[in-house]
Motif scaffolding. Structure first.
Motif, mmCIF file in Angstrom:
data_model
loop_
_atom_site.group_PDB
_atom_site.id
_atom_site.type_symbol
_atom_site.label_atom_id
_atom_site.label_comp_id
_atom_site.label_asym_id
_atom_site.label_seq_id
_atom_site.Cartn_x
_atom_site.Cartn_y
_atom_site.Cartn_z
ATOM 1 N N CYS A 20 0.865 -1.188 0.000
ATOM 2 C CA CYS A 20 0.000 0.000 0.000
ATOM 3 C C CYS A 20 0.902 1.240 0.000
ATOM 4 O O CYS A 20 1.695 1.426 0.928
ATOM 5 N N ARG A 23 0.896 3.174 3.213
ATOM 6 C CA ARG A 23 1.659 2.521 4.279
ATOM 7 C C ARG A 23 3.155 2.843 4.136
ATOM 8 O O ARG A 23 3.837 3.154 5.095
ATOM 9 N N GLU A 175 -6.973 4.394 1.084
ATOM 10 C CA GLU A 175 -7.865 3.744 0.123
ATOM 11 C C GLU A 175 -8.172 2.392 0.738
ATOM 12 O O GLU A 175 -7.270 1.553 0.860
ATOM 13 N N CYS A 180 -6.004 -3.910 4.438
ATOM 14 C CA CYS A 180 -6.060 -2.996 5.594
ATOM 15 C C CYS A 180 -6.258 -3.777 6.891
ATOM 16 O O CYS A 180 -5.741 -3.390 7.932
ATOM 17 N N CYS A 183 -3.074 -4.741 8.370
ATOM 18 C CA CYS A 183 -2.046 -3.687 8.384
ATOM 19 C C CYS A 183 -1.846 -3.186 9.813
ATOM 20 O O CYS A 183 -2.813 -2.829 10.493
ATOM 21 N N LEU A 186 -3.460 0.263 10.759
ATOM 22 C CA LEU A 186 -4.902 0.442 10.560
ATOM 23 C C LEU A 186 -5.500 1.467 11.532
ATOM 24 O O LEU A 186 -6.264 2.345 11.130
ATOM 25 N N CYS A 189 -4.608 5.055 10.697
ATOM 26 C CA CYS A 189 -4.775 5.432 9.289
ATOM 27 C C CYS A 189 -6.214 5.824 8.952
ATOM 28 O O CYS A 189 -6.442 6.701 8.135
ATOM 29 N N PRO A 191 -8.671 4.176 7.227
ATOM 30 C CA PRO A 191 -8.890 4.063 5.787
ATOM 31 C C PRO A 191 -10.349 4.202 5.368
ATOM 32 O O PRO A 191 -10.623 4.635 4.251
HETATM 33 S S1 SF4 Z 1 -4.712 0.720 6.862
HETATM 34 FE FE1 SF4 Z 1 -3.990 2.520 5.709
HETATM 35 S S2 SF4 Z 1 -1.796 2.203 5.453
HETATM 36 FE FE2 SF4 Z 1 -2.668 0.219 6.022
HETATM 37 S S3 SF4 Z 1 -3.126 -0.810 4.072
HETATM 38 FE FE3 SF4 Z 1 -4.980 0.297 4.662
HETATM 39 S S4 SF4 Z 1 -4.854 2.336 3.625
HETATM 40 FE FE4 SF4 Z 1 -2.805 1.384 3.615
#
Ligand code: SF4
Length: 211
Positions: A20, A23, A175, A180, A183, A186, A189, A191
């Motif tokens: 990502c 990220r 996005e 996510c 991640c 998360l 972020c 998202p």
């Molecule tokens: S949580 Fe945020 S940084 Fe992590 S994969 Fe999703 S959009 Fe990307």
């Protein structure tokens, strides 16, 4: 094109970008990092693999923590493990092995990271590196990866895109995607809440719902 020493970026940034781009920017531009159980286990695995040692068993010499660099791709890092497979009447064939805590991913980020290591070894040692392997802790198995033309092109494009992102110094908007959920960033972020076009009211409601 060739990069200078102070323009080199970490190979791990390519894996983050491929997973990502946001990220990648959060980690490498904003230095945001949230340790969770998964990243802690991964870090311990890498620390073990990165302690510089060498051992030989039979026809294979195993080097851990080998420094890697490519001026052509603008990359620097350390390999978890590089095995050198000795073959009669020819130079030893390098075979990089990357250690991952989890299980094989749908995304190609791990393969791109490994292929970037192979391309560094090729530039450093002037030898073709045809394949390598990724060891996944969850499945306790290693999977062979062939460095074919498609993967090499994807790796070169990812290296260029990652350089462009880090040079620009601007973090892309979130996005929401399937990845996510696993991640480690998360919770910082947002998202779902921060995606472009989302109204401020919807954003505040999402924060409120998560409390
Ligand atoms: S949580 Fe945020 S940084 Fe992590 S994969 Fe999703 S959009 Fe990307």
């Amino acid at each position: 094109m060739s990069y200078s020493e102070d323009e080199l970026i970490s190979i791990s940034a390519l894996a983050h970008y491929s997973y990502c781009p946001r990220r990648c920017a959060l980690i490498h531009i904003e230095q945001a990092w949230e340790e969770n159980l998964f990243t802690a286990q991964g870090r311990l695995m890498h620390e073990r693999a990165h302690s510089e040692t060498r051992e030989t068993r039979g026809n294979i010499t195993t080097a851990r923590g080998l420094p890697l660099r490519s001026l052509r791709l603008g990359l620097v890092d350390k390999a978890d493990v590089v095995e050198f497979h000795r073959q009669p009447a020819s130079v030893a064939q390098p075979f990089p092995v990357e250690y991952k805590r989890g299980k094989p991913k749908v995304e190609s980020c791990d393969k791109i990271q490994l292929c970037a290591q192979a391309m560094c070894l090729e530039e450093m040692l002037n030898v073709a590196v045809l394949d390598g392997a990724i060891f996944y802790g969850t499945t306790n198995r290693r999977f062979d990866v062939a460095f074919d033309d498609l993967l090499r092109r994807e790796t070169e494009e990812t290296a260029r895109a990652t350089h462009a992102l880090l040079d620009a110094g601007v973090t892309p908007p979130p996005e929401h995607r399937k990845s996510c959920e696993s991640c480690s960033l998360l919770h910082g972020c947002f998202p779902k809440a921060l995606r472009p076009g989302r109204s401020a009211v919807a954003y505040i409601n999402t924060i409120w719902d998560s409390l």
